[in-house]
Write a protein that holds these residues in place. Structure first.
Motif, PDB file in Angstrom:
ATOM      1  N   GLN A 191      -0.901  -3.081  -2.860  1.00  0.00           N
ATOM      2  CA  GLN A 191      -0.134  -3.548  -1.717  1.00  0.00           C
ATOM      3  C   GLN A 191      -0.881  -3.099  -0.465  1.00  0.00           C
ATOM      4  OE1 GLN A 191       2.531  -5.463  -2.114  1.00  0.00           O
ATOM      5  NE2 GLN A 191       3.053  -5.700   0.034  1.00  0.00           N
TER       6      GLN A 191
ATOM      7  N   VAL B 254       8.663  -4.596  -3.367  1.00  0.00           N
ATOM      8  CA  VAL B 254       8.174  -5.907  -2.942  1.00  0.00           C
ATOM      9  C   VAL B 254       8.563  -6.959  -3.973  1.00  0.00           C
ATOM     10  CG1 VAL B 254       6.105  -7.275  -2.426  1.00  0.00           C
ATOM     11  CG2 VAL B 254       6.305  -4.935  -1.572  1.00  0.00           C
TER      12      VAL B 254
ATOM     13  N   ILE C 240       0.350  -8.429  -0.420  1.00  0.00           N
ATOM     14  CA  ILE C 240      -0.353  -8.357  -1.704  1.00  0.00           C
ATOM     15  C   ILE C 240      -1.856  -8.481  -1.452  1.00  0.00           C
ATOM     16  CG2 ILE C 240      -0.686  -9.494  -3.940  1.00  0.00           C
ATOM     17  CD1 ILE C 240       2.179 -10.574  -3.648  1.00  0.00           C
TER      18      ILE C 240
ATOM     19  N   ASP D 154       4.071  -3.323  -6.188  1.00  0.00           N
ATOM     20  CA  ASP D 154       5.127  -2.509  -5.589  1.00  0.00           C
ATOM     21  C   ASP D 154       6.484  -3.024  -6.066  1.00  0.00           C
ATOM     22  OD1 ASP D 154       7.157  -1.569  -3.799  1.00  0.00           O
ATOM     23  OD2 ASP D 154       5.613  -1.092  -2.323  1.00  0.00           O
TER      24      ASP D 154
END
Length: 458
Positions: free
Chosen positions: A146, A103, A119, A100
């Motif tokens: 994710q 993230v 994760i 992501d």
């Protein structure tokens, strides 16, 4: 009063035999103003195929207890001003990419140590035996799923600790293995601790055991990939594991008085960081690497470890300066731990290990229909079904782990305890495993089972 080594050796042997554990070592440490007391005991064989006896200087895999060692290395770097737990990891690892993009921008070391990164946590890809294995592993995380939004819930994450190991490498300029040896193993005077199979060969090393058709047999694989090292690859004796625990009980000091970790960092590692959705499987909350658990009025820290056919248990009661380590190589090691630690901590400190959650005395009526569906993450697929005898959790391995263990799907009968809470019976051991169903504020539905948050996919 001194610890009765003979008594605990007899209890270890009796309970290990009762629960089908081929071999085990036990260490009990008490530390205080007058010095340290260490009691050790050994039982059984290292390998049912060879029949070699377990001795107190035998090494076992401590599995995920390794994570506390990795977290300790991280806090050393924080002490040195080389790392900020709450700064984006991109600042020290600009090449970092996870699945992501948002993230990637916001991910911090605290997320990794506390298991809140989201994760996918069980990416067990073997990236080889070379010193670049963690570098290669970190690059693979660009494709990682994710499982949950960053910081939204807690889910046990091996992948995050491998990534933390790579950050350690970036900041120290060497391998994670070398950092561990130079920063912890050597300063603490640990002579029977290592990370690689060729180091295990220097000692009496335990082999894991699995159950096949009701028979206990040596595992087909000895260890885990080197890329999972920071998450679970340390081998040690019970005494060496307690040498590490002693440092944490002594506010970061080595036996010679060297300050291996600052007292402030040692305390911070044990402090509350996150609540657990399931407060029955492990602890009730998490610190910086440590599990946190309340046994009545006592607050303990610790960690468990499981590899292929080996299991390890470490508990510390800081208020009493007590630590206990149990290393095993198969069988129903969970039951051995529960019964033995209940006796030890009750006698030494009056701390009573709670009994595991099981079916309620009176049946609880809960409609299982809202929970029926498929829940999936890397390496594991879980499906809730309703059969003739009630709800069942069907669990199957996928990916690299399935290739190694070649396990078949297992059905765990489910019994309701409360709305959104069931216990599932392991068909192999008979142990009861909690399953907590919940929903994030953003609407995503999850089951927390086996210490992982697994999203509903269908």
């Amino acid at each position: 009063m001194s610890v009765d080594t003979d008594h605990w050796g007899r209890r270890l042997a009796a309970l290990a035999e009762e629960h089908g554990v081929p071999g085990a070592t036990l260490g009990i440490l008490r530390t205080g103003p007058d010095g340290d007391e260490l009691a050790e005991a050994a039982y059984g064989v290292l390998n049912l195929r060879t029949g070699v006896d377990v001795t107190t200087d035998s090494v076992f895999q401590i599995g995920s207890i390794t994570k506390v060692w990795t977290a300790t290395l991280v806090l050393q770097l924080v002490d040195e001003g080389r790392l900020d737990l709450d700064a984006p990891l991109l600042e020290v690892m600009p090449e970092l990419r996870v699945g992501d993009p948002e993230v990637t921008k916001r991910l911090t070391m605290r997320h990794l140590l506390v298991h809140t990164s989201g994760i996918d946590g069980d990416i067990l890809t073997d990236t080889g035996r070379g010193d670049d294995c963690l570098e290669k592993y970190a690059a693979l995380l660009a494709d990682a799923a994710q499982n949950h939004p960053l910081g939204a819930t807690w889910s046990y994450c091996n992948s995050g600790y491998s990534l933390a190991g790579r950050v350690i490498e970036k900041l120290t300029g060497g391998t994670w293995d070398a950092a561990l040896r130079e920063r912890l193993i050597t300063p603490l005077g640990l002579t029977h601790t290592g990370t690689l199979p060729e180091e295990a060969l220097l000692f009496r090393a335990a082999v894991g055991h699995l159950t096949e058709d009701g028979t206990t047999v040596p595992a087909p694989v000895w260890g885990i990939p080197r890329s999972a090292g920071p998450a679970g690859a340390i081998i040690a004796t019970a005494a060496d594991l307690l040498g590490f625990a002693r440092m944490h009980l002594r506010q970061g000091q080595a036996p010679d008085g060297t300050q291996v970790l600052s007292a402030a960092a040692t305390a911070a590692m044990a402090e509350f960081q996150a609540d657990l959705p399931d407060k029955y499987t492990l602890g009730d909350s998490w610190g910086l690497g440590w599990e946190r658990m309340g046994w009545g009025r006592h607050r303990l820290i610790g960690h468990d470890g499981n590899t292929i056919g080996q299991a390890a248990f470490l508990r510390l009661l800081p208020e009493r300066g007590v630590a206990v380590a149990l290393l095993t190589n198969g069988g129903n090691s969970r039951k051995l731990y529960e019964e033995l630690y209940r006796e030890i901590f009750d006698e030494l400190a009056g701390a009573k290990l709670p009994h595991p959650l099981g079916p309620p005395d009176e049946p609880v009526e809960v409609d299982p229909a809202p929970y029926v569906g498929v829940y999936e993450r890397a390496s594991v697929r879980q499906e809730v079904l309703v059969g003739e005898n009630g709800p069942v959790m069907r669990v199957g391995l996928t990916g690299p782990l399935a290739e190694v263990l070649q396990d078949q799907d297992a059905d765990y009968p489910m019994v309701a305890v409360a709305p959104d809470l069931f216990v599932c019976q392991d068909p192999e051991t008979g142990n009861w495993v909690p399953a907590t169903f919940y929903q994030l504020p953003s609407g995503e539905r999850y089951v927390h089972f086996g210490a992982r948050a697994t999203p509903r996919r269908a």
